[in-house]
Design a protein around this motif. Structure first.
Motif, PDB file in Angstrom:
ATOM      1  N   LEU A  19       4.612  -0.400  -1.671  1.00  0.00           N
ATOM      2  CA  LEU A  19       5.647   0.611  -1.476  1.00  0.00           C
ATOM      3  C   LEU A  19       5.307   1.512  -0.293  1.00  0.00           C
ATOM      4  O   LEU A  19       6.163   1.789   0.559  1.00  0.00           O
ATOM      5  CB  LEU A  19       5.824   1.449  -2.740  1.00  0.00           C
ATOM      6  N   SER A  20       4.053   1.942  -0.214  1.00  0.00           N
ATOM      7  CA  SER A  20       3.639   2.804   0.891  1.00  0.00           C
ATOM      8  C   SER A  20       3.766   2.095   2.230  1.00  0.00           C
ATOM      9  O   SER A  20       4.230   2.676   3.211  1.00  0.00           O
ATOM     10  CB  SER A  20       2.191   3.253   0.691  1.00  0.00           C
ATOM     11  N   GLY A  21       3.361   0.835   2.260  1.00  0.00           N
ATOM     12  CA  GLY A  21       3.477   0.060   3.496  1.00  0.00           C
ATOM     13  C   GLY A  21       4.917  -0.137   3.926  1.00  0.00           C
ATOM     14  O   GLY A  21       5.239  -0.047   5.124  1.00  0.00           O
ATOM     15  N   MET A  22       5.790  -0.380   2.955  1.00  0.00           N
ATOM     16  CA  MET A  22       7.211  -0.551   3.282  1.00  0.00           C
ATOM     17  C   MET A  22       7.798   0.732   3.863  1.00  0.00           C
ATOM     18  O   MET A  22       8.555   0.690   4.834  1.00  0.00           O
ATOM     19  CB  MET A  22       8.011  -0.951   2.033  1.00  0.00           C
ATOM     20  N   GLU A  23       7.468   1.843   3.266  1.00  0.00           N
ATOM     21  CA  GLU A  23       8.029   3.110   3.738  1.00  0.00           C
ATOM     22  C   GLU A  23       7.387   3.552   5.058  1.00  0.00           C
ATOM     23  O   GLU A  23       8.063   4.129   5.909  1.00  0.00           O
ATOM     24  CB  GLU A  23       7.869   4.193   2.680  1.00  0.00           C
ATOM     25  N   LEU A  24       6.112   3.268   5.226  1.00  0.00           N
ATOM     26  CA  LEU A  24       5.440   3.617   6.479  1.00  0.00           C
ATOM     27  C   LEU A  24       6.004   2.844   7.668  1.00  0.00           C
ATOM     28  O   LEU A  24       6.187   3.393   8.746  1.00  0.00           O
ATOM     29  CB  LEU A  24       3.946   3.314   6.355  1.00  0.00           C
TER      30      LEU A  24
END
Length: 115
Positions: A19-24
């Motif tokens: 999730l963090s990678g997608m949003e970053l």
């Protein structure tokens, strides 16, 4: 076979990391059509990790699977609209794979304690 708690913690950490990678990298993932499809694939990974995490904690039914799939697709839609569609399509493959594996996997044996 890993302990249930370890599996739940690991899959939840991988869910948060994905999730963090997608949003970053949302601007990068929405820049080209191929990367939008990749964003949908990452959305289906969210479905996979959530199903593994919830499946180790409790018995899940089809309603849980549908809710998890749509929550993951809505998260993917924050990257781009195409990611929503491809996330649902890839999540169908993930659910079919998990259903197939769970039907052939050996069931957990009952406690064989000697009294």
């Amino acid at each position: 076979m890993p302990e249930k708690l370890t599996s739940a913690i690991l899959s939840s950490l991988l869910w948060v990391g994905t999730l963090s990678g997608m949003e970053l990298f949302s601007t990068t993932l929405s820049s080209t059509p191929a990367l939008r499809i990749l964003g949908g694939g990452l959305g289906s990974l969210l479905t996979f990790f959530a199903l593994i995490c919830l499946g180790t904690v409790k018995e899940i039914g089809w309603v849980d699977v549908i809710v998890i799939t749509f929550v993951s697709a809505i998260i993917a839609a924050t990257v781009h609209g195409v990611c929503f569609t491809t996330s649902i399509l890839f999540s169908m493959v993930v659910v079919a794979y998990l259903w197939k594996v769970s039907s052939i996997a050996p069931k957990e044996p009952k406690s064989k304690r000697k009294h």
